[in-house]
Design a protein around this motif. Structure first.
Motif, PDB file in Angstrom:
ATOM      1  N   GLY A 489      -6.398  -5.066   4.158  1.00 22.28           N
ATOM      2  CA  GLY A 489      -7.243  -5.740   4.801  1.00 22.28           C
ATOM      3  C   GLY A 489      -6.426  -6.485   6.234  1.00 22.28           C
ATOM      4  O   GLY A 489      -6.485  -6.873   7.507  1.00 22.28           O
ATOM      5  N   ASP A 490      -5.213  -7.150   5.540  1.00 23.83           N
ATOM      6  CA  ASP A 490      -4.015  -8.412   6.195  1.00 23.83           C
ATOM      7  C   ASP A 490      -3.016  -7.814   6.943  1.00 23.83           C
ATOM      8  O   ASP A 490      -2.589  -8.224   7.227  1.00 23.83           O
ATOM      9  N   GLY A 491      -3.387  -6.316   7.380  1.00 30.05           N
ATOM     10  CA  GLY A 491      -1.897  -5.196   7.903  1.00 30.05           C
ATOM     11  C   GLY A 491      -0.758  -5.266   7.028  1.00 30.05           C
ATOM     12  O   GLY A 491      -0.344  -5.384   7.470  1.00 30.05           O
ATOM     13  N   ARG A 492      -0.799  -4.780   5.773  1.00 30.64           N
ATOM     14  CA  ARG A 492      -0.150  -4.459   4.882  1.00 30.64           C
ATOM     15  C   ARG A 492      -0.261  -3.284   4.080  1.00 30.64           C
ATOM     16  O   ARG A 492      -0.822  -2.799   3.493  1.00 30.64           O
ATOM     17  N   LEU A 493       1.210  -3.054   3.893  1.00 32.55           N
ATOM     18  CA  LEU A 493       1.186  -1.749   2.755  1.00 32.55           C
ATOM     19  C   LEU A 493       2.035  -1.917   1.456  1.00 32.55           C
ATOM     20  O   LEU A 493       2.899  -2.562   1.776  1.00 32.55           O
ATOM     21  N   GLN A 494       1.034  -2.229  -0.002  1.00 29.95           N
ATOM     22  CA  GLN A 494       2.324  -3.079  -0.556  1.00 29.95           C
ATOM     23  C   GLN A 494       1.967  -1.318  -1.981  1.00 29.95           C
ATOM     24  O   GLN A 494       0.935  -0.632  -2.058  1.00 29.95           O
ATOM     25  N   VAL A 495       3.419  -1.604  -2.535  1.00 28.21           N
ATOM     26  CA  VAL A 495       3.187  -0.848  -3.579  1.00 28.21           C
ATOM     27  C   VAL A 495       3.726  -1.168  -4.861  1.00 28.21           C
ATOM     28  O   VAL A 495       4.492  -2.583  -5.290  1.00 28.21           O
ATOM     29  N   LEU A 496       2.634  -0.948  -6.089  1.00 24.17           N
ATOM     30  CA  LEU A 496       2.463  -1.856  -7.292  1.00 24.17           C
ATOM     31  C   LEU A 496       2.824  -0.675  -8.099  1.00 24.17           C
ATOM     32  O   LEU A 496       3.269   0.476  -8.584  1.00 24.17           O
ATOM     33  N   ASP A 497       4.210  -1.380  -9.104  1.00 24.97           N
ATOM     34  CA  ASP A 497       3.946  -0.875 -10.428  1.00 24.97           C
ATOM     35  C   ASP A 497       2.856  -0.311 -11.200  1.00 24.97           C
ATOM     36  O   ASP A 497       1.911  -1.170 -11.459  1.00 24.97           O
ATOM     37  N   ASP A 498       2.795   1.057 -11.743  1.00 23.31           N
ATOM     38  CA  ASP A 498       1.297   1.436 -12.334  1.00 23.31           C
ATOM     39  C   ASP A 498       1.363   0.643 -13.577  1.00 23.31           C
ATOM     40  O   ASP A 498       0.520   0.175 -14.614  1.00 23.31           O
ATOM     41  N   ALA A 499       2.806   0.682 -14.154  1.00 21.57           N
ATOM     42  CA  ALA A 499       2.177  -0.057 -15.943  1.00 21.57           C
ATOM     43  C   ALA A 499       2.122  -1.664 -15.646  1.00 21.57           C
ATOM     44  O   ALA A 499       1.927  -2.220 -16.537  1.00 21.57           O
ATOM     45  N   THR A 500       2.617  -2.563 -14.866  1.00 20.91           N
ATOM     46  CA  THR A 500       2.563  -4.100 -14.889  1.00 20.91           C
ATOM     47  C   THR A 500       1.632  -4.357 -13.682  1.00 20.91           C
ATOM     48  O   THR A 500       1.490  -5.470 -13.872  1.00 20.91           O
ATOM     49  N   GLY A 501       1.992  -4.304 -12.433  1.00 16.74           N
ATOM     50  CA  GLY A 501       0.864  -4.419 -11.261  1.00 16.74           C
ATOM     51  C   GLY A 501       1.959  -5.045 -10.392  1.00 16.74           C
ATOM     52  O   GLY A 501       1.047  -5.708  -9.344  1.00 16.74           O
ATOM     53  N   LYS A 502       2.632  -5.406 -10.537  1.00 17.25           N
ATOM     54  CA  LYS A 502       3.692  -6.249  -9.729  1.00 17.25           C
ATOM     55  C   LYS A 502       4.079  -5.358  -8.473  1.00 17.25           C
ATOM     56  O   LYS A 502       4.167  -3.907  -8.653  1.00 17.25           O
ATOM     57  N   THR A 503       4.556  -6.264  -7.667  1.00 21.40           N
ATOM     58  CA  THR A 503       4.339  -5.624  -6.624  1.00 21.40           C
ATOM     59  C   THR A 503       6.476  -5.021  -6.035  1.00 21.40           C
ATOM     60  O   THR A 503       6.802  -6.423  -6.245  1.00 21.40           O
ATOM     61  N   LEU A 504       6.380  -4.126  -6.551  1.00 22.62           N
ATOM     62  CA  LEU A 504       7.831  -3.811  -5.966  1.00 22.62           C
ATOM     63  C   LEU A 504       8.133  -3.460  -4.450  1.00 22.62           C
ATOM     64  O   LEU A 504       9.563  -3.189  -4.399  1.00 22.62           O
ATOM     65  N   TRP A 505       7.510  -3.477  -3.357  1.00 22.22           N
ATOM     66  CA  TRP A 505       7.479  -3.050  -1.984  1.00 22.22           C
ATOM     67  C   TRP A 505       6.705  -4.064  -1.261  1.00 22.22           C
ATOM     68  O   TRP A 505       5.046  -3.693  -1.492  1.00 22.22           O
ATOM     69  N   SER A 506       6.582  -4.489   0.039  1.00 19.74           N
ATOM     70  CA  SER A 506       5.115  -4.741   0.566  1.00 19.74           C
ATOM     71  C   SER A 506       6.162  -4.703   1.711  1.00 19.74           C
ATOM     72  O   SER A 506       6.994  -5.094   2.382  1.00 19.74           O
ATOM     73  N   HIS A 507       5.548  -4.653   2.847  1.00 24.25           N
ATOM     74  CA  HIS A 507       5.665  -4.861   4.683  1.00 24.25           C
ATOM     75  C   HIS A 507       4.608  -5.061   5.792  1.00 24.25           C
ATOM     76  O   HIS A 507       3.275  -3.785   5.339  1.00 24.25           O
ATOM     77  N   GLU A 508       4.864  -5.729   6.061  1.00 22.12           N
ATOM     78  CA  GLU A 508       3.161  -5.593   7.771  1.00 22.12           C
ATOM     79  C   GLU A 508       3.747  -4.395   8.158  1.00 22.12           C
ATOM     80  O   GLU A 508       4.232  -4.159   8.257  1.00 22.12           O
ATOM     81  N   ILE A 509       2.356  -3.282   8.928  1.00 17.54           N
ATOM     82  CA  ILE A 509       2.479  -2.448   9.134  1.00 17.54           C
ATOM     83  C   ILE A 509       1.457  -2.332  10.509  1.00 17.54           C
ATOM     84  O   ILE A 509       1.569  -0.997  11.235  1.00 17.54           O
ATOM     85  N   GLY A 510       1.064  -3.649  10.868  1.00 18.99           N
ATOM     86  CA  GLY A 510       0.739  -3.953  12.360  1.00 18.99           C
ATOM     87  C   GLY A 510      -1.325  -3.491  12.609  1.00 18.99           C
ATOM     88  O   GLY A 510      -1.810  -3.444  13.066  1.00 18.99           O
ATOM     89  N   GLY A 511      -1.849  -2.903  11.061  1.00 18.17           N
ATOM     90  CA  GLY A 511      -2.693  -2.903  11.178  1.00 18.17           C
ATOM     91  C   GLY A 511      -3.855  -3.145  10.488  1.00 18.17           C
ATOM     92  O   GLY A 511      -2.961  -3.048   9.388  1.00 18.17           O
ATOM     93  N   ALA A 512      -5.469  -2.833   9.938  1.00 18.65           N
ATOM     94  CA  ALA A 512      -6.337  -3.262   8.793  1.00 18.65           C
ATOM     95  C   ALA A 512      -6.304  -1.829   8.068  1.00 18.65           C
ATOM     96  O   ALA A 512      -6.559  -1.382   8.955  1.00 18.65           O
ATOM     97  N   VAL A 513      -6.128  -2.284   6.978  1.00 15.85           N
ATOM     98  CA  VAL A 513      -6.509  -0.682   6.230  1.00 15.85           C
ATOM     99  C   VAL A 513      -7.954  -0.894   5.823  1.00 15.85           C
ATOM    100  O   VAL A 513      -8.275  -1.776   4.644  1.00 15.85           O
ATOM    101  N   ARG A 514      -8.545   0.445   5.692  1.00  9.16           N
ATOM    102  CA  ARG A 514      -9.672   0.829   4.712  1.00  9.16           C
ATOM    103  C   ARG A 514      -9.480   1.852   4.317  1.00  9.16           C
ATOM    104  O   ARG A 514      -9.829   2.362   3.172  1.00  9.16           O
ATOM    105  N   ALA A 515      -8.931   2.977   4.663  1.00 10.28           N
ATOM    106  CA  ALA A 515      -8.289   4.044   4.028  1.00 10.28           C
ATOM    107  C   ALA A 515      -7.286   4.853   2.732  1.00 10.28           C
ATOM    108  O   ALA A 515      -6.232   3.375   2.460  1.00 10.28           O
ATOM    109  N   ALA A 516      -7.330   5.297   2.377  1.00  7.77           N
ATOM    110  CA  ALA A 516      -6.902   5.190   0.872  1.00  7.77           C
ATOM    111  C   ALA A 516      -4.757   6.373   1.395  1.00  7.77           C
ATOM    112  O   ALA A 516      -5.432   7.023   2.805  1.00  7.77           O
ATOM    113  N   PRO A 517      -4.463   6.443   0.802  1.00  9.63           N
ATOM    114  CA  PRO A 517      -2.637   6.699   1.768  1.00  9.63           C
ATOM    115  C   PRO A 517      -2.713   8.053   1.088  1.00  9.63           C
ATOM    116  O   PRO A 517      -3.594   8.424   0.099  1.00  9.63           O
ATOM    117  N   SER A 518      -2.396   8.625   2.265  1.00  6.42           N
ATOM    118  CA  SER A 518      -1.983  10.436   0.672  1.00  6.42           C
ATOM    119  C   SER A 518      -0.110  11.266   1.079  1.00  6.42           C
ATOM    120  O   SER A 518       0.094  10.446   1.971  1.00  6.42           O
TER     121      SER A 518
END
Length: 685
Positions: A489-518
């Motif tokens: 909601g604060d305008g980032r895309l984050q990528v988590l490790d599916d085994a631990t939940g650790k954030t592997l990558w995150s970047h501000e992307i300029g807009g809020a998100v409610r949708a799921a990625p494809s």
């Protein structure tokens, strides 16, 4: 010659190996919500993995020709990205470049719609692909099929009457040659919910299943005669049940069943429904239907005696999991209540379940999967005391997409914590109670935040949690690269490790998100596509904007595509502007409190937001742009000045002069407070 032959064989073998690995195919599609009819939001692609994700970047982004930030899962087929928007609009873009291919706009709005029909045209949660068509719900009770290549209308079908209290805002579901849709009653209890099935090629109606019984004084089938007995005494004179099938429906191609999540009974207050009511079937239940005929097969009740809006019309997927050492077909359900369930897909029998978030209303599930309610849970019977509602009425999980890792049988949940202090308030316009959101309690026990939760289905336990600053965020995507993708909601895309939940990558992307990625392969490269913006294509984007989007992330609607090695510059956030001084002087303060109650206790907040500060889109932020005069305000609200042509706000003629003047005073003084930097409301464009 031998060297040439050997070289040719090596090339052929390498080519076969590439075709055997889904992540190496030159091009793939994402044709269903969640990438399959099972709604798992999981992909076998793994070119982006735990090592390469460090090099993830933006491949391209485009502005979308729509007013509201989109919330649907982008569908991709044969190089075209399809998205749905409010008002029955469909947008088709090129998956490699983002270039607009066509833009379908519905010009056939039903005339004479109720508030529900008007309200429904403001929202949309996506489209469905079936054969050569893309199908959308218009909001005002119609399904529209459009040719995927040309953007021309193929057929139109009416599911409900928008002149009654009905609307459709969910994406249609498809399976077995049929298109499935449900409807919403806006929690009024004025109508009877149902699910419809239409022929995918012609739009002809095939079957209907009602989610609640009919008038008990009329003859009806044994199924509904028995269901009516669970509604208590004299229930039909108070409510027609509602039981909205407003979002969650999942088709099971193996069993040819349609699993429907049914919303709660309405009104929320049990004292306004039948006396001595039981389960009020089939509300707050998962119902399995024969997908070909609509015949009832089974149901599982999740929230009895609901007074909290903990409905079941969210979060349903189908999967095979390990039970007692054997593979079993199950329905995985994560409703709003805070519990997660695994149910036998053939019988509906409870297999396992438990709480995935802290809660106040119940202490757990019994052996049959029924909630064990705490005394505090019966707050309607104990209204003389204040209590903490957790989850609040928006739930611990909304309609935002779950994701699933089939390898280790883990469900990933976009969860919310929004504790709300409820007090008995006889003077309140909200049913004699007042509601106060709690950001953080003095003892630290209660706090508002968002979370991504990994629920291990085999162990029936939470594996990990990843905290987010805002409670409402985007849906999830899991990939075979061991990753979980989520916009925030604060305008980032984050990528988590599916085994631990650790954030592997995150970047501000300029807009809020409610949708799921494809995610798909495009010319041998894995792309991740995501819609951003205000999120106002969903009701809570405006109703609860402060929880759903950061002010600077309320941007114009966009579609973004990411890939490893992407170098495109990220789009900008919104430029925050100071709230200008209203054209009207401050109003008498004694009118403000009355106006606040009237505004919050009426339909105003459904479109304009809890404080009048809708996040954008086609509905103005009344803090930033309050009505210029009372005369103009009165002509819009009571006379329907802006409703000409069916596009603007409909008339609300029931307000008295005194009521309307109080609401006007509240809005004007809110705007003055924001202009002077006082009060909790931040006005932004």
């Amino acid at each position: 010659m031998r060297t040439i032959i050997i070289a040719s064989l090596l090339v052929s073998i390498a080519g076969c190996g590439m075709n055997d690995q889904p992540s190496q195919k030159a091009n793939t599609n994402w044709e269903f919500l969640g990438n399959s009819s099972e709604m798992q939001h999981s992909s076998e692609l793994k070119s982006i993995d735990k090592e390469t994700v460090a090099s993830l970047g933006l491949a391209w982004w485009v502005d979308l020709p729509v007013s509201d930030g989109l919330v649907g899962n982008p569908l991709i087929k044969d190089g075209i990205v399809f998205q749905g928007a409010p008002n029955g609009q469909i947008i088709a873009n090129d998956v490699k470049t983002g270039k607009l291919i066509w833009n379908f706009q519905d010009d056939n709005a039903q005339q004479g719609s109720s508030f529900a029909g008007y309200w429904g045209r403001r929202f949309n949660r996506g489209v469905a692909l079936s054969g050569s068509n893309v199908i959308i719900a218009s909001g005002d009770c119609r399904l529209i099929a459009v040719d995927q290549r040309t953007g021309k209308k193929v057929w139109e079908a009416t599911s409900c009457d928008s002149a009654d209290m009905y609307a459709i805002t969910a994406a249609p579901r498809v399976g077995n040659g049929l298109v499935f849709t449900g409807n919403a009653c806006l929690d009024t209890g004025m109508t009877r919910g149902y699910v419809d099935a239409f022929d995918e090629k012609s739009g002809d109606h095939r079957w209907r299943f009602y989610t609640v019984p009919d008038d008990p004084s009329k003859p009806q089938s044994a199924l509904y005669e028995n269901a009516a007995k669970t509604w208590g005494k004299d229930w039909y004179s108070k409510s027609h049940g509602c039981g909205s099938a407003w979002d969650a429906m999942t088709y099971d191609p193996q069993l040819n069943l349609l699993y429907v999540g049914v919303g709660g009974p309405a009104p929320f207050d049990p004292s306004k429904r039948g006396e001595e009511a039981g389960d009020e079937l089939f509300t707050n239940s998962i119902v399995a239907l024969d997908a070909s005929t609509g015949e009832y097969k089974w149901h599982f009740k999740q929230t009895p005696q609901d007074a909290w809006n903990y409905d079941s019309s969210v979060g349903i997927m189908v999967a095979n999991i390990t039970v007692a050492g054997q593979s079993k077909r199950v329905v995985l359900s994560v409703p709003k209540s805070g519990f997660a369930y695994a149910l036998d897909a053939q019988t509906g029998k409870f297999i396992s379940g438990g709480a995935y978030v802290p809660m106040e209303w119940a202490s757990g599930l019994d052996a049959n999967g029924r909630p064990v309610m705490r005394p505090e849970g019966q707050y309607w019977l104990n209204s003389s005391k204040s209590y903490m509602q957790l989850p609040n009425g928006l739930g611990a999980h909304g309609w935002e997409a779950l994701a699933f890792n089939p390898d280790d049988e883990t469900v990933f949940i976009p969860a919310m914590s929004q504790p709300t202090l409820v007090k008995d308030d006889p003077d309140s316009a909200l049913g004699g109670q007042s509601f106060e959101p709690v950001q953080r309690s003095a003892d630290g026990k209660y706090e508002t935040y968002g979370e991504t939760v990994a629920w291990d289905v085999r162990k029936n336990a939470v594996k990990w949690r990843s905290r987010l600053p805002m409670p409402t965020n985007g849906g999830l995507l899991h990939t075979a690269g061991g990753l979980v993708f989520q916009g925030t909601g604060d305008g980032r895309l984050q990528v988590l490790d599916d085994a631990t939940g650790k954030t592997l990558w995150s970047h501000e992307i300029g807009g809020a998100v409610r949708a799921a990625p494809s995610t798909v392969m495009v010319d041998g490269e894995q792309y991740v596509l995501l819609a951003t913006g205000t999120g106002t294509a969903a009701a809570t984007g405006s109703l609860n904007s402060d929880s759903a989007s950061a002010p600077r992330a309320r941007t114009t609607p966009r579609l973004l595509a990411f890939k490893v090695g992407g170098t495109k510059e990220y789009p900008p956030f919104a430029q925050l502007q100071k709230v200008p001084a209203p054209l009207t002087p401050r109003q008498p303060e004694e009118m403000t409190a009355i106006g606040k109650q009237l505004f919050e206790g009426s339909a105003c907040i459904e479109c304009h937001g809890l404080h009048g500060n809708a996040a954008g889109g086609r509905v103005p932020n009344l803090i930033y742009a309050p009505p210029p005069s009372y005369e103009f305000f009165e002509s819009v609200v009571r006379q329907g000045l802006l409703s000409k042509g069916g596009g603007g706000m409909p008339a609300f003629a029931d307000f008295s002069d005194d009521q309307l003047k109080a609401i006007f005073a509240y809005l004007i003084n809110q705007a003055w407070d924001a202009h002077e930097g006082k009060g909790p409301v931040e006005g932004t464009r």
